[in-house]
Scaffold this motif. Sequence first.
Motif, PDB file in Angstrom:
ATOM      1  N   VAL A 145       8.852 -15.510  15.131  1.00 20.37           N
ATOM      2  CA  VAL A 145       9.273 -15.101  13.787  1.00 20.37           C
ATOM      3  C   VAL A 145      10.722 -14.640  13.886  1.00 20.37           C
ATOM      4  O   VAL A 145      11.142 -14.092  14.904  1.00 20.37           O
ATOM      5  CB  VAL A 145       8.388 -13.970  13.225  1.00 20.37           C
ATOM      6  N   THR A 146      11.473 -14.845  12.837  1.00 19.94           N
ATOM      7  CA  THR A 146      12.897 -14.522  12.901  1.00 19.94           C
ATOM      8  C   THR A 146      13.172 -13.089  12.454  1.00 19.94           C
ATOM      9  O   THR A 146      12.445 -12.542  11.610  1.00 19.94           O
ATOM     10  CB  THR A 146      13.714 -15.469  12.005  1.00 19.94           C
ATOM     11  N   PRO A 147      14.218 -12.481  13.002  1.00 14.50           N
ATOM     12  CA  PRO A 147      14.601 -11.148  12.523  1.00 14.50           C
ATOM     13  C   PRO A 147      14.851 -11.114  11.021  1.00 14.50           C
ATOM     14  O   PRO A 147      14.535 -10.124  10.359  1.00 14.50           O
ATOM     15  CB  PRO A 147      15.878 -10.840  13.320  1.00 14.50           C
ATOM     16  N   LEU A 148      15.390 -12.199  10.468  1.00 15.14           N
ATOM     17  CA  LEU A 148      15.683 -12.237   9.041  1.00 15.14           C
ATOM     18  C   LEU A 148      14.409 -12.158   8.211  1.00 15.14           C
ATOM     19  O   LEU A 148      14.338 -11.421   7.220  1.00 15.14           O
ATOM     20  CB  LEU A 148      16.456 -13.515   8.696  1.00 15.14           C
ATOM     21  N   SER A 149      13.374 -12.911   8.604  1.00 22.09           N
ATOM     22  CA  SER A 149      12.125 -12.881   7.831  1.00 22.09           C
ATOM     23  C   SER A 149      11.447 -11.518   7.957  1.00 22.09           C
ATOM     24  O   SER A 149      10.923 -10.989   6.971  1.00 22.09           O
ATOM     25  CB  SER A 149      11.180 -13.991   8.300  1.00 22.09           C
ATOM     26  N   VAL A 150      11.476 -10.927   9.150  1.00 21.70           N
ATOM     27  CA  VAL A 150      10.865  -9.618   9.342  1.00 21.70           C
ATOM     28  C   VAL A 150      11.609  -8.565   8.524  1.00 21.70           C
ATOM     29  O   VAL A 150      11.002  -7.730   7.839  1.00 21.70           O
ATOM     30  CB  VAL A 150      10.856  -9.240  10.837  1.00 21.70           C
ATOM     31  N   SER A 151      12.926  -8.614   8.565  1.00 21.42           N
ATOM     32  CA  SER A 151      13.735  -7.642   7.833  1.00 21.42           C
ATOM     33  C   SER A 151      13.542  -7.789   6.325  1.00 21.42           C
ATOM     34  O   SER A 151      13.444  -6.791   5.596  1.00 21.42           O
ATOM     35  CB  SER A 151      15.205  -7.803   8.193  1.00 21.42           C
ATOM     36  N   ALA A 152      13.482  -9.027   5.850  1.00 18.51           N
ATOM     37  CA  ALA A 152      13.331  -9.259   4.412  1.00 18.51           C
ATOM     38  C   ALA A 152      12.010  -8.692   3.902  1.00 18.51           C
ATOM     39  O   ALA A 152      11.949  -8.082   2.828  1.00 18.51           O
ATOM     40  CB  ALA A 152      13.425 -10.755   4.122  1.00 18.51           C
ATOM     41  N   LEU A 153      10.947  -8.855   4.670  1.00 19.92           N
ATOM     42  CA  LEU A 153       9.637  -8.351   4.244  1.00 19.92           C
ATOM     43  C   LEU A 153       9.541  -6.831   4.393  1.00 19.92           C
ATOM     44  O   LEU A 153       8.932  -6.159   3.558  1.00 19.92           O
ATOM     45  CB  LEU A 153       8.532  -9.027   5.049  1.00 19.92           C
ATOM     46  N   ALA A 154      10.137  -6.299   5.451  1.00 18.46           N
ATOM     47  CA  ALA A 154      10.056  -4.852   5.683  1.00 18.46           C
ATOM     48  C   ALA A 154      11.017  -4.072   4.797  1.00 18.46           C
ATOM     49  O   ALA A 154      10.785  -2.896   4.493  1.00 18.46           O
ATOM     50  CB  ALA A 154      10.343  -4.536   7.146  1.00 18.46           C
ATOM     51  N   GLY A 155      12.106  -4.732   4.389  1.00 17.95           N
ATOM     52  CA  GLY A 155      13.118  -4.027   3.606  1.00 17.95           C
ATOM     53  C   GLY A 155      13.881  -3.018   4.443  1.00 17.95           C
ATOM     54  O   GLY A 155      14.493  -2.089   3.907  1.00 17.95           O
ATOM     55  N   GLU A 156      13.846  -3.196   5.757  1.00 16.04           N
ATOM     56  CA  GLU A 156      14.539  -2.304   6.682  1.00 16.04           C
ATOM     57  C   GLU A 156      15.163  -3.115   7.804  1.00 16.04           C
ATOM     58  O   GLU A 156      14.804  -4.271   8.040  1.00 16.04           O
ATOM     59  CB  GLU A 156      13.573  -1.260   7.276  1.00 16.04           C
ATOM     60  N   LYS A 157      16.063  -2.481   8.509  1.00 14.11           N
ATOM     61  CA  LYS A 157      16.702  -3.092   9.666  1.00 14.11           C
ATOM     62  C   LYS A 157      15.665  -3.405  10.737  1.00 14.11           C
ATOM     63  O   LYS A 157      14.708  -2.643  10.941  1.00 14.11           O
ATOM     64  CB  LYS A 157      17.739  -2.118  10.243  1.00 14.11           C
ATOM     65  N   VAL A 158      15.817  -4.516  11.412  1.00 10.29           N
ATOM     66  CA  VAL A 158      14.963  -4.879  12.536  1.00 10.29           C
ATOM     67  C   VAL A 158      15.652  -4.429  13.825  1.00 10.29           C
ATOM     68  O   VAL A 158      16.823  -4.734  14.053  1.00 10.29           O
ATOM     69  CB  VAL A 158      14.707  -6.398  12.579  1.00 10.29           C
ATOM     70  N   TYR A 159      14.920  -3.716  14.655  1.00 11.83           N
ATOM     71  CA  TYR A 159      15.444  -3.243  15.936  1.00 11.83           C
ATOM     72  C   TYR A 159      15.010  -4.211  17.025  1.00 11.83           C
ATOM     73  O   TYR A 159      13.833  -4.542  17.150  1.00 11.83           O
ATOM     74  CB  TYR A 159      14.938  -1.833  16.237  1.00 11.83           C
ATOM     75  N   THR A 160      15.983  -4.662  17.813  1.00  7.46           N
ATOM     76  CA  THR A 160      15.688  -5.687  18.820  1.00  7.46           C
ATOM     77  C   THR A 160      16.209  -5.349  20.205  1.00  7.46           C
ATOM     78  O   THR A 160      15.612  -5.736  21.196  1.00  7.46           O
ATOM     79  CB  THR A 160      16.304  -7.041  18.400  1.00  7.46           C
ATOM     80  N   ALA A 197       0.816  -1.215   0.000  1.00  7.48           N
ATOM     81  CA  ALA A 197       0.000   0.000   0.000  1.00  7.48           C
ATOM     82  C   ALA A 197       0.851   1.267   0.000  1.00  7.48           C
ATOM     83  O   ALA A 197       0.303   2.374   0.012  1.00  7.48           O
ATOM     84  CB  ALA A 197      -0.924   0.004   1.211  1.00  7.48           C
ATOM     85  N   GLY A 198       2.173   1.108  -0.016  1.00 12.22           N
ATOM     86  CA  GLY A 198       3.057   2.267  -0.105  1.00 12.22           C
ATOM     87  C   GLY A 198       3.601   2.775   1.212  1.00 12.22           C
ATOM     88  O   GLY A 198       4.262   3.818   1.251  1.00 12.22           O
ATOM     89  N   ALA A 199       3.336   2.061   2.308  1.00  9.50           N
ATOM     90  CA  ALA A 199       3.839   2.489   3.614  1.00  9.50           C
ATOM     91  C   ALA A 199       5.249   1.958   3.843  1.00  9.50           C
ATOM     92  O   ALA A 199       5.657   0.934   3.280  1.00  9.50           O
ATOM     93  CB  ALA A 199       2.916   1.993   4.725  1.00  9.50           C
ATOM     94  N   ARG A 200       5.996   2.671   4.669  1.00  7.85           N
ATOM     95  CA  ARG A 200       7.282   2.185   5.162  1.00  7.85           C
ATOM     96  C   ARG A 200       7.065   1.557   6.527  1.00  7.85           C
ATOM     97  O   ARG A 200       6.319   2.088   7.356  1.00  7.85           O
ATOM     98  CB  ARG A 200       8.293   3.326   5.288  1.00  7.85           C
ATOM     99  N   VAL A 201       7.724   0.444   6.762  1.00  7.68           N
ATOM    100  CA  VAL A 201       7.561  -0.271   8.029  1.00  7.68           C
ATOM    101  C   VAL A 201       8.918  -0.393   8.715  1.00  7.68           C
ATOM    102  O   VAL A 201       9.858  -0.963   8.158  1.00  7.68           O
ATOM    103  CB  VAL A 201       6.955  -1.678   7.813  1.00  7.68           C
ATOM    104  N   SER A 202       9.001   0.163   9.932  1.00  3.97           N
ATOM    105  CA  SER A 202      10.196   0.008  10.763  1.00  3.97           C
ATOM    106  C   SER A 202       9.846  -0.989  11.866  1.00  3.97           C
ATOM    107  O   SER A 202       9.034  -0.694  12.739  1.00  3.97           O
ATOM    108  CB  SER A 202      10.612   1.345  11.376  1.00  3.97           C
ATOM    109  N   PRO A 203      10.429  -2.204  11.829  1.00  2.00           N
ATOM    110  CA  PRO A 203      10.010  -3.229  12.780  1.00  2.00           C
ATOM    111  C   PRO A 203      10.848  -3.236  14.065  1.00  2.00           C
ATOM    112  O   PRO A 203      12.066  -3.064  14.044  1.00  2.00           O
ATOM    113  CB  PRO A 203      10.220  -4.534  12.005  1.00  2.00           C
ATOM    114  N   VAL A 204      10.166  -3.438  15.180  1.00  2.00           N
ATOM    115  CA  VAL A 204      10.785  -3.690  16.478  1.00  2.00           C
ATOM    116  C   VAL A 204      10.332  -5.078  16.912  1.00  2.00           C
ATOM    117  O   VAL A 204       9.130  -5.336  17.026  1.00  2.00           O
ATOM    118  CB  VAL A 204      10.378  -2.635  17.517  1.00  2.00           C
TER     119      VAL A 204
END
Length: 397
Positions: A46-61, A30-37
């Motif tokens: 869920v793994t940081p790698l899968s979250v990062s791959a889908l978000a296209g951004e660094k995962v903050y943990t 939908a055009g949003a940017r997602v910054s995952p924590v």
Amino acid sequence: MLAGKRILLIVAGGIAAYKSLDLIRRLREAGARVSPVLTRAGAQFVTPLSVSALAGEKVYTDLFDLTSEAEMGHIQLSRVADLIVAAPATADLMAKMASGQADDLASTVLLATDTPVLLAPAMNVRMWQHPATRRNLATLQADGVRLVGPNTGDMACGEHGPGRMAEVPQLLDAIRDALADGPLAGRRIIVTSGPTHESIDPVRYIANRSSGAQGAALAGALAGLGAEVVFVTGPAQVPPPPGVKVVPVETASEMLRAVQAALPADAAVFAAAVADWRVSNASGQKMKKNAGGLPVLEFAENPDILATISRMASGRPSLVVGFAAETHDVERHATEKLARKGCDWIVANDVSPGTGIMGGAENQVTLITAEGGEAWPRMTKEQTARQLAARIAGALA
């Protein structure tokens, strides 16, 4: 609605975390940017790698990740988004939020933010129905936090009842609603801003050293939370924010009439630096400098806008907020002003010359209420505005 928006997505520990992966994908479509924590418990599902791959951004943990703190500290991370979404929001995360705990990155971000928050609860039915969870939920809703779900259905644990996290289409609708409306949707708020100019003659006037920056920032922050804002502004140095109804005025008397015309309202915030006096014998022509002597100016007291609105017998806004710019004994003078004017809150600051606050980019305020004074750290006027807007939203909720 979602295009160009930045969503800070907190993924806590629960089997429903798998839905968050689809949510990330749909938000990005939908055009949003997602910054995952991702919480430590969330990383068990869920793994940081899968979250990062889908978000296209660094995962903050990690709260104490030096690399992350150097790139984007947790305070900045909490305030760069248009909306914070916790999905799933576990009973533990909700309890931390309600009690103000901050012992990991997710809870610290949620405590440090002035951004609207949307929770998607997910937990066992008994946990959802427990009195402690109900108390925490009531506290969070009073603080202005929005909820989506939970749904009723079969649980991964084999039980049936309320506690299932909302489905992704529901989450997307709730996110759109939160971005479109905000916690102040349907609320009408009056904000005054800038100085007033009181004429001496057609080319000279009396004024205060106000740029109008704090009032404009506050009007914009309130509009960003969904409020209908009537922005009554004197001759300010900064432009009005978008999305507000602008009512330009020049004098204190004009400002009072504009405020009265804008009523009724749910809240009124008087950030303007109104001149206390006007020249009662102002000249209709430019005064000339004569060798024979100095002009004699006679002064009259201007109407007290804050006290007038605060003491209205009927139709008074449910929340009236004043500002107090002081150069010494700031909290004492502001507390006295709170009682004298009859308003609900006073936002007080030290504008003595050494602070650089009057006309500057930063502010450092103390919020005075009936419960006492609450000192806020020095920050930009935009950050001050967002924090005050969030408090107003909580008070009106």
